[in-house]
Design an enzyme around this catalytic site. Structure first.
Site, PDB file in Angstrom:
ATOM      1  N   SER A 348       0.809  -1.199   0.000  1.00  0.00           N
ATOM      2  CA  SER A 348       0.000   0.000   0.000  1.00  0.00           C
ATOM      3  C   SER A 348       0.855   1.267   0.000  1.00  0.00           C
ATOM      4  CB  SER A 348      -0.938  -0.058   1.213  1.00  0.00           C
ATOM      5  OG  SER A 348      -2.001   0.819   1.092  1.00  0.00           O
ATOM      6  N   ASP A 359      11.213   4.663  -9.612  1.00  0.00           N
ATOM      7  CA  ASP A 359      10.987   5.335 -10.890  1.00  0.00           C
ATOM      8  C   ASP A 359      11.959   6.482 -11.107  1.00  0.00           C
ATOM      9  OD1 ASP A 359       8.977   3.584 -11.419  1.00  0.00           O
ATOM     10  OD2 ASP A 359       7.356   5.063 -11.475  1.00  0.00           O
ATOM     11  N   LYS A 373      -0.512  -3.859  -3.647  1.00  0.00           N
ATOM     12  CA  LYS A 373      -1.824  -3.259  -3.370  1.00  0.00           C
ATOM     13  C   LYS A 373      -1.836  -1.867  -3.978  1.00  0.00           C
ATOM     14  CE  LYS A 373      -5.194  -2.115   0.199  1.00  0.00           C
ATOM     15  NZ  LYS A 373      -5.279  -0.656  -0.020  1.00  0.00           N
TER      16      LYS A 373
END
Length: 444
Positions: A348, A359, A373
């Site tokens: 989460s 990224d 999630k």
């Protein structure tokens, strides 16, 4: 006990249920003996402060210009129709519920049925029918308990609990240091089979946690499955204070900061730990997100703003394609090498942070694939003090990746050596490998 989720506002813990054996249900509501809806860990819920009363009134007003509650009428075939098209709550439904209640009163073998339990069961059943393990109904009493636990202090055993996707049973996903859980020898990934002799197949995560919690000084008997073997543990409940950030400095200039969950208090705790590390001449950072079940969306975004360059942190999209972006101005970008520790219980909100770091190439992810999630829940409080928590959107990393059901792959796979950790004075091979990586980065 803690739960893993992402919410859009404040954080509170979620527990309840009076215990006792109950039928086992699959995700469609039928009863069976080896199923449990999958979810994540049991801890925090967020209350949005938006009351459903106004929304319901607006909904009915849009469907029925009088603004009144739906009424039924007969069509040309003599069948009753509800004035709110598509509503599941019809006069026929209400009548059938009353008939079912009468059948229970007449034939159920035990006396003294609690009417409030029947009422709450009807509400819970409607939300469970969505088949979404993250959507739940909370009675006013349950919600009040969540608020009481929001300070990070509760009476329990001091372990994080999640749902294991392979077995569909609750499991220990983390143990808080210095708590009864650690003292009793509970370990991460222990599968919870029984609580005080009650099999927990078919129980929601919230219900399992509520069985484990209890009055201070009382004991709970856990039947666990560890490495395929059944073991028994008695754990004494007591007041547990769950820190969300732990930190230390190593002699080689490497700072270590662990975030156990993303609560409203976590932002200041992390800021303090990071300030101390920088003031101590930090040359590299180990950010430990292992077994972090998630939490508050705004909290993880604020922490990301202390680490990331200028740009997008995460964005969400609802069913209508409405996009909400969370960005960083880059004014506090971390300028030293970073290694991020993750595992299969990192979920989460912790995946939001790990995904953004990956990224942007701001750190090396080390460990094992995260839980996966990639959805967001929003609890809505009703006027009677109860609440409904619903999944409302999906989230995406800066590069547009939705990790739901997939997880985030680490840059370097490093399996946790549990045998050595529990037999060799808690030697943490993943943390030691992170130190090695940072030392080589610093030397370059």
């Amino acid at each position: 006990m803690e739960e893993n989720e992402i919410y859009a506002v404040d954080n509170i813990h979620q527990y309840n249920n009076q215990g006792g054996q109950k039928p086992k249900k699959d995700k469609h509501g039928s009863y069976f003996f080896c199923g449990l809806i999958t979810g994540l860990t049991a801890a925090f819920l967020i209350v949005s402060g938006v009351y459903l009363t106004n929304r319901v009134q607006a909904y009915f007003a849009a469907k029925n210009q009088s603004g009144s509650l739906p009424t039924s009428s007969e069509n040309s075939d003599g069948k009753k129709e509800d004035s709110v098209a598509g509503s599941a709550v019809t006069p026929e439904m209400i009548e059938k519920l009353q008939v079912i209640e009468a059948v229970i009163d007449t034939y159920y073998y035990q006396e003294g049925i609690d009417r409030s339990d029947l009422e709450n069961g009807a509400y819970k059943g409607m939300v469970e029918a969505l088949g979404d393990p993250y959507s739940e109904y909370y009675s006013a009493e349950e919600l009040n308990q969540l608020y009481q636990d929001s300070a990070g202090v509760y009476y329990g055993v001091g372990a994080y609990v999640s749902l294991d996707t392979a077995t569909t049973l609750a499991k220990i996903s983390g143990v808080i240091a210095g708590t009864p859980a650690e003292e009793a020898g509970l370990r991460e990934n222990d599968i919870i089979y029984k609580v005080d002799g009650v099999e927990v197949y078919g129980y929601t995560l919230q219900e399992v946690v509520s069985l484990i919690k209890g009055e201070e000084g009382t004991s709970v008997h856990l039947t666990l499955i560890r490495d395929g073997e059944e073991i028994e543990k008695d754990v004494v409940r007591r007041k547990v204070e769950s820190p969300t950030v732990n930190s230390e400095m190593f002699d080689n200039g490497i700072a270590y900061i662990q975030i156990t969950e993303f609560d409203t208090v976590t932002v200041d705790q992390f800021a303090d730990a990071l300030a101390v590390a920088r003031g101590s001449g930090m040359k590299g950072l180990i950010l430990d997100l292992r077994s972090n079940p998630g939490g508050n969306l705004s909290a993880v975004v604020d922490i990301a703003r202390m680490l990331l360059p200028e740009g997008l942190i995460v964005y969400t999209e609802d069913r209508d394609g409405k996009r909400v972006e969370y960005t960083c101005d880059g004014k506090h970008e971390l300028e030293v090498p970073m290694v991020v520790l993750v595992n299969g219980n990192s979920a989460s909100a912790s995946e939001i942070l790990a995904g953004a770091i990956k990224d942007y190439g701001k750190g090396t992810l080390l460990g094992t694939t995260t839980f996966g999630k990639g959805i967001v829940q929003r609890p809505v409080e009703l006027s009677d003090g109860s609440a409904v928590k619903l999944t409302v959107s999906s989230y995406f990393t800066p590069n547009g990746v939705n990790i739901h059901g997939i997880g985030i792959e680490p840059d370097e796979v490093c399996e946790f050596d549990g045998e050595r950790y529990y037999s060799d004075e808690k030697y943490d091979n993943q943390k030691e490998r992170a130190k090695e990586l940072l030392e080589s980065m610093i030397a370059q």
